[in-house]
Scaffold this active site. Structure first.
Site, PDB file in Angstrom:
ATOM      1  N   ALA B  86       0.816  -1.213  -0.069  1.00 36.44           N
ATOM      2  CA  ALA B  86      -0.064  -0.045   0.021  1.00 36.44           C
ATOM      3  C   ALA B  86       0.989   1.221  -0.135  1.00 36.44           C
ATOM      4  CB  ALA B  86      -1.061  -0.041   1.208  1.00 36.44           C
ATOM      5  N   ASP B 163      -7.737  -1.699   4.620  1.00 36.94           N
ATOM      6  CA  ASP B 163      -8.052  -2.378   5.544  1.00 36.94           C
ATOM      7  C   ASP B 163      -7.050  -3.491   6.041  1.00 36.94           C
ATOM      8  OD1 ASP B 163      -8.288  -5.714   4.778  1.00 36.94           O
ATOM      9  OD2 ASP B 163      -9.101  -4.071   3.154  1.00 36.94           O
ATOM     10  N   GLY B 311      -5.839  -6.715  -0.244  1.00 34.58           N
ATOM     11  CA  GLY B 311      -6.586  -5.600   0.438  1.00 34.58           C
ATOM     12  C   GLY B 311      -5.607  -4.419   0.996  1.00 34.58           C
ATOM     13  N   GLU B 312      -5.588  -3.844   2.165  1.00 36.26           N
ATOM     14  CA  GLU B 312      -4.775  -2.686   2.215  1.00 36.26           C
ATOM     15  C   GLU B 312      -5.341  -1.345   1.493  1.00 36.26           C
ATOM     16  OE1 GLU B 312      -0.649  -3.376   1.704  1.00 36.26           O
ATOM     17  OE2 GLU B 312      -0.539  -5.134   2.894  1.00 36.26           O
ATOM     18  N   GLY B 313      -5.983  -1.390   0.754  1.00 31.28           N
ATOM     19  CA  GLY B 313      -6.229  -0.158   0.060  1.00 31.28           C
ATOM     20  C   GLY B 313      -5.619  -0.362  -1.531  1.00 31.28           C
TER      21      GLY B 313
END
Lengths: 346, 346
Positions: B86, B163, B311-313
Site C-alpha cells: 500500500a 483495511d 487488501g490494504e487499499g
C-alpha cells in the site's frame, strides 16, 4: 527476455510482505519487466513516451466510416495543440506525446511534437488490391523502428503505441482475420460508431479485401509472407506500429500496446519476429471484437478493460501507472525478514 | 448527487473531440464525479488520502486463516515504516496514507501516520455470538465518519478505503451473505490463501455465525437492523469503513472502495443510508467471490480487475489515476468547435 532475471523476480515477489500471489496479474507484469530489462528489480518504466502514428486509408472511399477523411489531419492538429484525450491522459501519467505522420492524405504544417515520416498520401483501397507496395510497407516499418530507437536513445524507458487514421479499424479487422484465420464477421466491429447497414457493409469490404488480395485460407507464415499480408490489407500506421514494437524489443524496452490498431499491428510484428511479443504489455482491451481475438492469439492479458474505443494511445496510457506500480513493488516493499512480519509459508 | 451537474457533464462529453461514448466506463465516472461535486467540470480528485483501518477478529480462534493474529500489528508497523505494498502504490499515485487502529488486539506504539481510535482489543468470536456490542459498532462507525471528515477538512478531495485485519475475509463473507441473502458457500473465498480443508471449515464458520446470530433468512432492512447485523458478524474495521463511506458522502467527496472488505462494509453503509453509494467508485474487483456479489448488489462496476487479493487499499489506489484521468478529460479536452474538427453527429 532473460529467464534468470525472471526467476529472480518470482523469488523476490515471494519474500515480500504480502501473501504469495496476492498481487495477481501485477506479479506477472513485474516478472516480465525483469525479463525485459535483464535485471531484478526491473527499472521503473519511466520516462514514458507515446507515439501516435497517423495515416489515411484508401478504403475510406468504400464508406466504412461515418467520419470524413479530413478528420485525420484535423486530429493531428488537435494533438499538437494539446486538445485531444490522448494529451489529457499523457499529462495525467507524465508521458511525452509525439505525432508521426506516416501517411496522412494531405500536407501537414510543421508543428512542435510532429514528425514527418510520410511514406505516401494514404494507402490504396485494400478492397480493390494491395493497400501498399512492399516498399511502402517496409518504409513504414522502418520508420516505426526508428521512432522507437530514437525515443529510447533520448532516455525513455517505456513506449506506448498510439494511432490516428479514419477508417483504420477496417484495416485492423482485415489484418486480424488474416493473421488469426478467423472470419471477417467475428473480428469486425463498429469502430468509432457505424450503424447496422454500414457495419454489414464493412464486413463485406473486409471479406472482399481478403479475397482480392489472395489472403483467404492459409495464415501467413514467416517474415516475408507477413510483410506481404501487412502491405496488402494494413495501413501505413499499422506497419509503423509493427516496426515500433520491433524497435522497442530491439532496444529491450517494454512497449504498452493500445487498442485494436496496435493489436492487429502486433500480430504482424509477431509473425515477423515472434520474440518481440515478450516486450509487449497489453494496455487494455477495447470494445472492438477483433481486439480480444488478437490478444488471445498473442497470449496477452489486458490490464484495463473499460469499453474504451477511442484509440490514440488512450488505453495504453491508462495502463502505465499500473505497470509502474508493478515495478515499484519490487523496489519499495519490505521482505518478511526485514519488516519482522511472520510468514505463514516460512 | 446533483442531477443538473450530471446532465451538464453528459452534454459536455458529447461536444469533446472524440466519438460519442468512446471513453466507455470513464464517461460514467466523469458524470458521477460531476454529480458528487455538484459542478461541471468536476474538480480533479486530488489530493487523495488512503485510510487503512486495522483491527483483529475473535473468529481467528476458529482457525480460518493460516496467518497468526500478530501479523495485524506487525503489518501496521510495516505501513508506518513505509514497507507495505500500500505504501508503494500510495507513492505511485501521490496518496497520503493514514493507519487507523480501531481494534488491533495489542497496544501499538505511537508512530507517524498512526491514529489510535481503538474501540476494543479485537472483536468477539462471531461464530459464537455477536462480534461487537451495538455500542462498539456505533463507536467504530463514528470513528470512520470522523476520519473521513478530518481528511476532507485538511484538503483531500478523494478518499480511498484500506483495511488490515487477519481473518477479516471471514467477517466480510458473513456480512455479504447477510446483506445480499446469498449462501455462505457462494460468497466465501480463500482470502490470503487457505487450503481446501480450511476453506470448507471457513464456510461452516460463516454459516454458524449467521445461525448463532439469528441472521438466516431475511435481509436486514433499515438502519437499525443494518447496524445490528454489522455488530453481529462484522469487524471493527468493517464498521469503521462503513462510517468512512458515510463520512465521504456527507462531505460530498468521492470515495474509492478497495476490495472485498470495503465491498462488504459498503453493503452495510448502503443499508444505513442508501444515498451514500452514489459517492462510491468501485476501485477494483478482487479474486474473492463475495466481492463480485457485493458489487453487483451495489450496482457498482469495478475499474481494475487484475485478480488482486491483498487488501490494504491496494486495488483502490490503482484505480485513482483512472478516476483522475476521467475527470481531467472534462477540463483539458477541446470541443469539436474549438479545435476545428468535423463532427459526424453535428
Amino acid at each position: 527476455i532473460d529467464p534468470g532475471a525472471m526467476a529472480q523476480a518470482r523469488e523476490h515477489q515471494d519474500r515480500l510482505t504480502k501473501p504469495r500471489g496476492s498481487l495477481g496479474v501485477l506479479e506477472d507484469v513485474a516478472v516480465r519487466l525483469a525479463g525485459i530489462a535483464g535485471a531484478c528489480p526491473p527499472p521503473l518504466p519511466t520516462p514514458v513516451a507515446l507515439a501516435v502514428f497517423a495515416a489515411d486509408h484508401g478504403v475510406h472511399a468504400q464508406g466504412v466510416s461515418p467520419w470524413p477523411q479530413e478528420v485525420t489531419a484535423q486530429m493531428v492538429a488537435n494533438f499538437t495543440a494539446g486538445g485531444a484525450v490522448a494529451n489529457a491522459f499523457a499529462a495525467q501519467v507524465g508521458a511525452s506525446l509525439t505525432v508521426v505522420d506516416v501517411g496522412v492524405a494531405s500536407d501537414l504544417p510543421p508543428a512542435p511534437g510532429l514528425l514527418s515520416r510520410k511514406v505516401a498520401y494514404g494507402t490504396a483501397d485494400l478492397s480493390e488490391g494491395p493497400a501498399m507496395t512492399g516498399e511502402q510497407a517496409a518504409e513504414a516499418l522502418a520508420a516505426g523502428v526508428r521512432v522507437a530507437a530514437d525515443l529510447v536513445a533520448s532516455g525513455n524507458r517505456c513506449l506506448v503505441t498510439g494511432d490516428m487514421g479514419i477508417a483504420n479499424t477496417t484495416a485492423s479487422a482485415a489484418l486480424i482475420s488474416v493473421f488469426t484465420g478467423r472470419d471477417a464477421a467475428a473480428v469486425t466491429g463498429r469502430g468509432t460508431g457505424v450503424d447496422d447497414a454500414m457495419y454489414h457493409h464493412k464486413i463485406d469490404v473486409v471479406q472482399r479485401a481478403l479475397r482480392v488480395n489472395g489472403l483467404e485460407g492459409a495464415v501467413p507464415e514467416g517474415p516475408e509472407a507477413a510483410v506481404r499480408a501487412l502491405a496488402a490489407v494494413g495501413g501505413l500506421e499499422h506497419a509503423a506500429i509493427a516496426g515500433f514494437v520491433l524497435g522497442a524489443a530491439a532496444a529491450r524496452v517494454p512497449v504498452i500496446l493500445d487498442g485494436v490498431i496496435a493489436g492487429s499491428a502486433a500480430l504482424a510484428a509477431a509473425a515477423i519476429a515472434p520474440d518481440a511479443i515478450g516486450y509487449c504489455v497489453a494496455g487494455h482491451r477495447s470494445a472492438e471484437p477483433g481486439h480480444a481475438v488478437a490478444l488471445a492469439h498473442l497470449g496477452l492479458r489486458p490490464l484495463v478493460d473499460l469499453e474504451l474505443r477511442l484509440g490514440e494511445g488512450t488505453g495504453g496510457l491508462l495502463a502505465h501507472p499500473i505497470v509502474t506500480a508493478a515495478a515499484r513493488v519490487m523496489h519499495d516493499v519490505a521482505t518478511f525478514d526485514s519488516a519482522g512480519v511472520a510468514d505463514k509459508d516460512a
